[in-house]
Scaffold this motif. Structure first.
Motif, PDB file in Angstrom:
ATOM      1  N   TRP A  95       0.871  -1.169   0.000  1.00  0.00           N
ATOM      2  CA  TRP A  95       0.000   0.000   0.000  1.00  0.00           C
ATOM      3  C   TRP A  95       0.905   1.216   0.000  1.00  0.00           C
ATOM      4  O   TRP A  95       1.662   1.438   0.938  1.00  0.00           O
ATOM      5  N   CYS A  96       0.836   1.988  -1.090  1.00  0.00           N
ATOM      6  CA  CYS A  96       1.747   3.129  -1.246  1.00  0.00           C
ATOM      7  C   CYS A  96       1.262   4.320  -0.431  1.00  0.00           C
ATOM      8  O   CYS A  96       0.115   4.756  -0.576  1.00  0.00           O
ATOM      9  N   GLN A  97       2.154   4.859   0.393  1.00  0.00           N
ATOM     10  CA  GLN A  97       1.857   6.032   1.207  1.00  0.00           C
ATOM     11  C   GLN A  97       2.819   7.184   0.917  1.00  0.00           C
ATOM     12  O   GLN A  97       2.884   8.159   1.669  1.00  0.00           O
ATOM     13  N   ASP A  98       3.537   7.053  -0.189  1.00  0.00           N
ATOM     14  CA  ASP A  98       4.522   8.054  -0.581  1.00  0.00           C
ATOM     15  C   ASP A  98       3.805   9.236  -1.240  1.00  0.00           C
ATOM     16  O   ASP A  98       3.182   9.099  -2.293  1.00  0.00           O
ATOM     17  N   ASN A  99       3.887  10.410  -0.623  1.00  0.00           N
ATOM     18  CA  ASN A  99       3.191  11.594  -1.130  1.00  0.00           C
ATOM     19  C   ASN A  99       3.659  12.011  -2.518  1.00  0.00           C
ATOM     20  O   ASN A  99       2.937  12.719  -3.226  1.00  0.00           O
ATOM     21  N   ALA A 100       4.844  11.581  -2.915  1.00  0.00           N
ATOM     22  CA  ALA A 100       5.377  11.962  -4.223  1.00  0.00           C
ATOM     23  C   ALA A 100       4.998  10.974  -5.325  1.00  0.00           C
ATOM     24  O   ALA A 100       5.300  11.211  -6.493  1.00  0.00           O
ATOM     25  N   SER A 101       4.333   9.894  -4.952  1.00  0.00           N
ATOM     26  CA  SER A 101       4.041   8.838  -5.924  1.00  0.00           C
ATOM     27  C   SER A 101       2.683   9.025  -6.595  1.00  0.00           C
ATOM     28  O   SER A 101       1.718   9.484  -5.975  1.00  0.00           O
ATOM     29  N   ARG A 102       2.601   8.610  -7.854  1.00  0.00           N
ATOM     30  CA  ARG A 102       1.314   8.604  -8.550  1.00  0.00           C
ATOM     31  C   ARG A 102       0.381   7.552  -7.970  1.00  0.00           C
ATOM     32  O   ARG A 102      -0.827   7.599  -8.180  1.00  0.00           O
ATOM     33  N   ALA A 103       0.921   6.599  -7.210  1.00  0.00           N
ATOM     34  CA  ALA A 103       0.132   5.526  -6.605  1.00  0.00           C
ATOM     35  C   ALA A 103      -0.222   5.825  -5.152  1.00  0.00           C
ATOM     36  O   ALA A 103      -0.610   4.913  -4.409  1.00  0.00           O
ATOM     37  N   TYR A 104      -0.119   7.090  -4.759  1.00  0.00           N
ATOM     38  CA  TYR A 104      -0.397   7.468  -3.373  1.00  0.00           C
ATOM     39  C   TYR A 104      -1.777   6.981  -2.937  1.00  0.00           C
ATOM     40  O   TYR A 104      -2.775   7.170  -3.620  1.00  0.00           O
ATOM     41  N   ASN A 105      -1.803   6.344  -1.770  1.00  0.00           N
ATOM     42  CA  ASN A 105      -3.020   5.791  -1.160  1.00  0.00           C
ATOM     43  C   ASN A 105      -3.704   4.771  -2.063  1.00  0.00           C
ATOM     44  O   ASN A 105      -4.932   4.759  -2.191  1.00  0.00           O
ATOM     45  N   ARG A 106      -2.881   3.899  -2.636  1.00  0.00           N
ATOM     46  CA  ARG A 106      -3.410   2.837  -3.480  1.00  0.00           C
ATOM     47  C   ARG A 106      -2.657   1.526  -3.230  1.00  0.00           C
ATOM     48  O   ARG A 106      -1.483   1.518  -2.882  1.00  0.00           O
ATOM     49  N   TRP A 107      -3.386   0.413  -3.418  1.00  0.00           N
ATOM     50  CA  TRP A 107      -2.788  -0.926  -3.444  1.00  0.00           C
ATOM     51  C   TRP A 107      -1.987  -1.043  -4.734  1.00  0.00           C
ATOM     52  O   TRP A 107      -2.443  -0.646  -5.809  1.00  0.00           O
ATOM     53  N   VAL A 108      -0.798  -1.602  -4.635  1.00  0.00           N
ATOM     54  CA  VAL A 108       0.007  -1.878  -5.827  1.00  0.00           C
ATOM     55  C   VAL A 108       0.562  -3.291  -5.722  1.00  0.00           C
ATOM     56  O   VAL A 108       0.923  -3.758  -4.638  1.00  0.00           O
ATOM     57  N   GLU A 109       0.621  -3.962  -6.852  1.00  0.00           N
ATOM     58  CA  GLU A 109       1.261  -5.270  -6.936  1.00  0.00           C
ATOM     59  C   GLU A 109       2.642  -5.062  -7.522  1.00  0.00           C
ATOM     60  O   GLU A 109       2.805  -4.835  -8.716  1.00  0.00           O
ATOM     61  N   GLY A 110       3.639  -5.091  -6.660  1.00  0.00           N
ATOM     62  CA  GLY A 110       4.980  -4.701  -7.042  1.00  0.00           C
ATOM     63  C   GLY A 110       5.131  -3.211  -6.811  1.00  0.00           C
ATOM     64  O   GLY A 110       4.286  -2.418  -7.239  1.00  0.00           O
TER      65      GLY A 110
END
Length: 232
Positions: free
Chosen positions: A126-141
């Motif tokens: 679960w991405c919690q990186d504020n700089a990421s496009r996947a912020y607050n999302r489940w990611v596989e890899g």
């Protein structure tokens, strides 16, 4: 005579207490909004400093809210905070009324689960990186723009994430710095980092009960004050 009158007044007040409690409308009926569905989960704490409280799930039947079950709940180690102004990393549980997008877990879905249920794999984060496009999302890899130090590897929490529901806090249009990875999940050893947690059997019961077609919502709040659950 005065003694008898005083005694009568005391007895009358004692009699009125339980009656008043019994006739009080159920919690959902006293709320400003329940999301429009016919299922609701309420998580109520005494005040914003509390780390424990009560979680109750409700059905709306024939125009009335009826309690379907309840369990002791745990909140953030720093208590609760107004969801609209909460800051990430504060170990507070956000207050408000939230949808429940989907369920997930390391263990298989309990028999009878109607919610979409995502199984956790060794590649689930679960991405919690504020700089990421996947912020607050489940990611596989883990994506290149999401730092591992700013993400949660779901398999690292085998007890807590045996079963869980994603809470739609800061989810549809994420505000950077507001917070990420808020779930309703199984108890760990103590207070949470901002989620709501319940005993394992209660979590399984909730998953068997929840019906996405009935649009269940989760309301989190306190008994009174600016974060009173009845305000949401």
């Amino acid at each position: 005579m005065r003694t008898l009158l005083a005694l009568g007044a005391v007895l009358c007040s004692l009699a009125q207490g339980p009656v008043a409690e019994a006739t009080q409308a159920p919690l959902p009926a006293r709320m400003a909004d329940t999301g429009g569905g016919t299922q609701l989960i309420t998580a109520e704490a005494a005040d914003t400093r509390a780390t424990t409280g009560t979680l109750t799930w409700w059905d709306r039947r024939d125009g009335r809210w009826v309690r379907a079950g309840s369990a002791p709940a745990r909140f953030g180690a720093k208590g609760l905070a107004e969801g609209a102004t909460r800051r990430q990393g504060t170990n507070t549980t956000p207050t408000g009324l939230f949808r429940l997008p989907y369920a997930f877990g390391i263990a298989p879905a309990p028999a009878g689960t109607a919610y979409r249920y995502a199984r956790v794999t060794d590649r689930s984060w679960w991405c919690q990186d504020n700089a990421s496009r996947a912020y607050n999302r489940w990611v596989e890899g883990l994506p290149p723009d999401c730092r591992a130090a700013e993400a949660e590897r779901l398999t690292a929490y085998r007890t807590q994430y045996a079963h869980a529901l994603v809470v739609g806090f800061n989810y549809d249009r994420p505000v950077r710095g507001r917070g990420a990875g808020i779930f309703l999940h199984v108890n760990g050893r103590g207070a949470t980092a901002g989620c709501v947690s319940v005993p394992a059997e209660a979590m399984r019961r909730i998953l068997r009960w929840a019906d996405p077609d009935r649009r269940p919502r989760l309301a989190v709040g306190t008994r009174g004050g600016p974060t009173a659950i009845t305000r949401y």
